[in-house]
Motif scaffolding. Structure first.
Motif, PDB file in Angstrom:
ATOM      1  N   ILE A  96       2.588   9.287  -7.691  1.00 61.36           N
ATOM      2  CA  ILE A  96       1.492   8.399  -7.281  1.00 61.36           C
ATOM      3  C   ILE A  96       0.565   9.192  -6.367  1.00 61.36           C
ATOM      4  CG2 ILE A  96       0.899   6.267  -6.089  1.00 61.36           C
ATOM      5  CD1 ILE A  96       3.652   5.201  -6.955  1.00 61.36           C
ATOM      6  N   GLU A  97      -0.620   9.439  -6.851  1.00 63.18           N
ATOM      7  CA  GLU A  97      -1.530  10.394  -6.206  1.00 63.18           C
ATOM      8  C   GLU A  97      -1.864  10.040  -4.762  1.00 63.18           C
ATOM      9  OE1 GLU A  97      -5.918  12.417  -7.049  1.00 63.18           O
ATOM     10  OE2 GLU A  97      -4.979  11.127  -8.544  1.00 63.18           O
ATOM     11  N   GLY A  98      -2.070   8.771  -4.468  1.00 60.93           N
ATOM     12  CA  GLY A  98      -2.484   8.393  -3.114  1.00 60.93           C
ATOM     13  C   GLY A  98      -1.358   8.349  -2.109  1.00 60.93           C
ATOM     14  N   CYS A  99      -0.112   8.498  -2.568  1.00 62.27           N
ATOM     15  CA  CYS A  99       1.046   8.327  -1.694  1.00 62.27           C
ATOM     16  C   CYS A  99       1.377   9.621  -0.954  1.00 62.27           C
ATOM     17  CB  CYS A  99       2.243   7.861  -2.520  1.00 62.27           C
ATOM     18  SG  CYS A  99       3.728   7.593  -1.542  1.00 62.27           S
ATOM     19  N   ASP A 100       1.357   9.564   0.370  1.00 56.58           N
ATOM     20  CA  ASP A 100       1.763  10.706   1.187  1.00 56.58           C
ATOM     21  C   ASP A 100       3.240  10.636   1.563  1.00 56.58           C
ATOM     22  OD1 ASP A 100      -0.787  12.002   1.393  1.00 56.58           O
ATOM     23  OD2 ASP A 100      -1.411  10.406   2.760  1.00 56.58           O
ATOM     24  N   TYR A 101       3.723   9.434   1.834  1.00 62.16           N
ATOM     25  CA  TYR A 101       5.120   9.249   2.248  1.00 62.16           C
ATOM     26  C   TYR A 101       5.670   7.995   1.574  1.00 62.16           C
ATOM     27  CZ  TYR A 101       2.647  11.645   6.048  1.00 62.16           C
ATOM     28  OH  TYR A 101       1.823  12.469   6.770  1.00 62.16           O
ATOM     29  N   ALA A 102       6.978   7.976   1.403  1.00 60.59           N
ATOM     30  CA  ALA A 102       7.613   6.811   0.775  1.00 60.59           C
ATOM     31  C   ALA A 102       8.981   6.564   1.390  1.00 60.59           C
ATOM     32  CB  ALA A 102       7.754   7.014  -0.732  1.00 60.59           C
ATOM     33  N   GLY A 103       9.381   5.307   1.379  1.00 59.02           N
ATOM     34  CA  GLY A 103      10.702   4.934   1.877  1.00 59.02           C
ATOM     35  C   GLY A 103      11.134   3.625   1.261  1.00 59.02           C
ATOM     36  N   LEU A 104      12.376   3.278   1.495  1.00 58.38           N
ATOM     37  CA  LEU A 104      12.922   2.020   0.982  1.00 58.38           C
ATOM     38  C   LEU A 104      13.425   1.172   2.129  1.00 58.38           C
ATOM     39  CD1 LEU A 104      14.866   3.201  -2.185  1.00 58.38           C
ATOM     40  CD2 LEU A 104      13.147   1.410  -2.168  1.00 58.38           C
ATOM     41  N   GLY A 135      -0.792   7.348  12.574  1.00 62.72           N
ATOM     42  CA  GLY A 135      -1.359   8.185  11.520  1.00 62.72           C
ATOM     43  C   GLY A 135      -1.336   7.584  10.138  1.00 62.72           C
ATOM     44  N   ILE A 136      -1.040   6.283  10.041  1.00 62.67           N
ATOM     45  CA  ILE A 136      -0.984   5.606   8.733  1.00 62.67           C
ATOM     46  C   ILE A 136      -2.161   4.642   8.608  1.00 62.67           C
ATOM     47  CG2 ILE A 136       0.348   4.054   7.254  1.00 62.67           C
ATOM     48  CD1 ILE A 136       1.537   6.841   7.509  1.00 62.67           C
ATOM     49  N   ARG A 137      -2.894   4.745   7.500  1.00 55.32           N
ATOM     50  CA  ARG A 137      -4.048   3.872   7.280  1.00 55.32           C
ATOM     51  C   ARG A 137      -3.862   2.916   6.104  1.00 55.32           C
ATOM     52  NH1 ARG A 137      -8.876   5.708   9.588  1.00 55.32           N
ATOM     53  NH2 ARG A 137      -9.796   3.813   8.710  1.00 55.32           N
ATOM     54  N   SER A 138      -3.107   3.342   5.076  1.00 52.40           N
ATOM     55  CA  SER A 138      -2.887   2.483   3.903  1.00 52.40           C
ATOM     56  C   SER A 138      -1.394   2.284   3.670  1.00 52.40           C
ATOM     57  CB  SER A 138      -3.506   3.088   2.643  1.00 52.40           C
ATOM     58  OG  SER A 138      -4.899   3.229   2.778  1.00 52.40           O
ATOM     59  N   VAL A 139      -1.015   1.073   3.284  1.00 52.03           N
ATOM     60  CA  VAL A 139       0.386   0.760   2.974  1.00 52.03           C
ATOM     61  C   VAL A 139       0.431  -0.088   1.713  1.00 52.03           C
ATOM     62  CG1 VAL A 139       2.534  -0.292   3.754  1.00 52.03           C
ATOM     63  CG2 VAL A 139       1.006   0.765   5.418  1.00 52.03           C
ATOM     64  N   LEU A 140       1.349   0.269   0.824  1.00 51.18           N
ATOM     65  CA  LEU A 140       1.603  -0.525  -0.379  1.00 51.18           C
ATOM     66  C   LEU A 140       3.095  -0.833  -0.413  1.00 51.18           C
ATOM     67  CD1 LEU A 140       0.608  -1.756  -3.046  1.00 51.18           C
ATOM     68  CD2 LEU A 140       1.009   0.475  -4.141  1.00 51.18           C
ATOM     69  N   LEU A 196      10.061  -1.112  -1.938  1.00 49.09           N
ATOM     70  CA  LEU A 196       9.619   0.276  -2.004  1.00 49.09           C
ATOM     71  C   LEU A 196       8.308   0.330  -1.240  1.00 49.09           C
ATOM     72  CD1 LEU A 196       9.566   3.199  -3.071  1.00 49.09           C
ATOM     73  CD2 LEU A 196       8.466   2.313  -5.148  1.00 49.09           C
ATOM     74  N   ASN A 197       8.244   1.174  -0.224  1.00 47.38           N
ATOM     75  CA  ASN A 197       7.094   1.223   0.664  1.00 47.38           C
ATOM     76  C   ASN A 197       6.376   2.569   0.555  1.00 47.38           C
ATOM     77  OD1 ASN A 197       7.967  -1.314   1.697  1.00 47.38           O
ATOM     78  ND2 ASN A 197       9.426  -0.217   2.984  1.00 47.38           N
ATOM     79  N   LEU A 198       5.094   2.508   0.238  1.00 48.66           N
ATOM     80  CA  LEU A 198       4.281   3.706   0.075  1.00 48.66           C
ATOM     81  C   LEU A 198       3.259   3.769   1.209  1.00 48.66           C
ATOM     82  CD1 LEU A 198       3.607   3.452  -3.775  1.00 48.66           C
ATOM     83  CD2 LEU A 198       5.659   4.268  -2.580  1.00 48.66           C
ATOM     84  N   TYR A 199       3.161   4.927   1.847  1.00 47.68           N
ATOM     85  CA  TYR A 199       2.269   5.092   2.990  1.00 47.68           C
ATOM     86  C   TYR A 199       1.270   6.220   2.720  1.00 47.68           C
ATOM     87  CZ  TYR A 199       5.894   2.419   5.422  1.00 47.68           C
ATOM     88  OH  TYR A 199       6.788   1.448   5.794  1.00 47.68           O
ATOM     89  N   ALA A 200       0.067   6.047   3.278  1.00 49.76           N
ATOM     90  CA  ALA A 200      -0.976   7.072   3.126  1.00 49.76           C
ATOM     91  C   ALA A 200      -1.697   7.278   4.451  1.00 49.76           C
ATOM     92  CB  ALA A 200      -1.975   6.672   2.038  1.00 49.76           C
ATOM     93  N   ARG A 201      -2.168   8.493   4.650  1.00 49.80           N
ATOM     94  CA  ARG A 201      -2.880   8.829   5.896  1.00 49.80           C
ATOM     95  C   ARG A 201      -4.329   8.371   5.874  1.00 49.80           C
ATOM     96  NH1 ARG A 201      -1.685  15.081   5.584  1.00 49.80           N
ATOM     97  NH2 ARG A 201      -1.991  14.504   3.384  1.00 49.80           N
ATOM     98  N   TYR A 202      -4.849   8.063   4.696  1.00 50.72           N
ATOM     99  CA  TYR A 202      -6.267   7.734   4.566  1.00 50.72           C
ATOM    100  C   TYR A 202      -6.450   6.297   4.093  1.00 50.72           C
ATOM    101  CZ  TYR A 202      -6.441  12.803   4.714  1.00 50.72           C
ATOM    102  OH  TYR A 202      -6.272  14.105   5.087  1.00 50.72           O
ATOM    103  N   PRO A 203      -7.553   5.670   4.435  1.00 53.65           N
ATOM    104  CA  PRO A 203      -7.820   4.309   3.949  1.00 53.65           C
ATOM    105  C   PRO A 203      -8.138   4.303   2.460  1.00 53.65           C
ATOM    106  CG  PRO A 203      -9.729   5.158   5.143  1.00 53.65           C
ATOM    107  CD  PRO A 203      -8.626   6.163   5.333  1.00 53.65           C
ATOM    108  N   SER A 204      -7.952   3.170   1.848  1.00 57.22           N
ATOM    109  CA  SER A 204      -8.239   2.986   0.410  1.00 57.22           C
ATOM    110  C   SER A 204      -7.552   4.043  -0.444  1.00 57.22           C
ATOM    111  CB  SER A 204      -9.762   3.023   0.176  1.00 57.22           C
ATOM    112  OG  SER A 204     -10.426   2.079   0.990  1.00 57.22           O
TER     113      SER A 204
END
Length: 266
Positions: free
Chosen positions: A50-58, A123-128, A141-149
């Motif tokens: 997933i291109e926008g995902c910087d970090y992931a966890g459960l 440092g987290i701006r987006s969460v899915l 399943l939690n996906l985190y990104a450093r940038y918005p949108s």
């Protein structure tokens, strides 16, 4: 006049690339093995596919307690802890409502007034956050990104497919572990019965007693020594020593007291 057979192949077709990547992801998920290995594979695939995902966890809910058993970076644990501390956040909501929650920009999100600014400072701006659908696991399943949108429509679609496959893979891994556990328990039970039977045979032959009497000896020894009956049987088979039921020492003690009594009266 040129003719062609079948549809032409378009190199670099994004749909074909996605299909190939998806097939490889599914194969790796279902070949991971144990439940733990499957969980690790899920978060690694999320970051890699997933291109926008910087970090992931459960997030997993166990006996009412939410834990983060696997993650790709320590920042995941930090942000998850912020949700625990504030008792709010997209991942907790995803677990509670069994729905996908997307925070496009935590810096502007008003749904989590305590968590959002603290996560932004981390440092987290987006969460899915996507709930698992497996019956054997309740979590997200939690996906985190450093940038918005960070997560566009395609990314969110990929994540939805991934969590669906991940849920199924986790269920399969649980079933496999349950089968292995049942097989191990059955093997242990059969081995235990064989050992106890061998010990009974030794006592029957040695003491010229019945099977019930031999079993009573093993049972009394088990109670006296406070160990399992199969361990008493195993010791008898391995060493040939009579099981210690405690009765011999009691008889010896009584005999000793009787001897001393007779000696004092003479």
């Amino acid at each position: 006049m040129e003719t062609t057979e079948g549809p032409s192949r378009v190199e670099g077709d994004s749909i074909s690339e996605f299909a190939v990547g998806f097939s490889e992801a599914v194969r790796s998920l279902f070949s991971a093995g144990s439940v733990t290995d499957t969980l690790v594979s899920v978060v690694e695939l999320a970051v890699n596919t997933i291109e926008g995902c910087d970090y992931a966890g459960l997030f997993l809910l166990d006996a009412g307690v939410v834990t983060t058993p696997v993650h790709t970076d320590p920042i995941v644990v930090e942000v998850d802890a912020l949700q625990h501390q504030s008792n709010e956040g997209p991942c907790l909501d995803a677990i509670a409502h069994r729905l996908i929650f997307y925070a496009d920009d935590l810096n502007k999100d008003l749904r989590w007034l305590d968590f959002a600014p603290r996560a932004t400072r981390a440092g987290i701006r987006s969460v899915l956050a996507l709930p698992l659908s497996a019956r054997t696991e309740r979590g997200t399943l939690n996906l985190y990104a450093r940038y918005p949108s960070a997560f566009g429509v395609v990314d969110r679609a990929k994540a939805a497919i991934l969590v669906s496959m991940a849920s199924l893979a986790i269920s399969v891994a649980h079933s496999h572990e349950d089968e292995e556990r049942r097989a191990a328990n059955l093997h242990a039970a059969l081995s235990s019965r064989e050992t106890i039977g061998e010990a009974l045979g030794i006592l029957i032959e040695r003491e010229r007693i019945t099977a019930q009497q031999a079993f009573d000896i093993l049972r009394r020894a088990s109670q006296h020594l406070n160990v399992k009956l199969r361990e008493v049987a195993q010791n008898l088979v391995d060493t040939g020593e009579d099981p210690d039921t405690g009765e011999r020492s009691s008889r010896d003690g009584r005999a000793g007291r009787s001897d001393r009594s007779r000696g004092s009266s003479s």
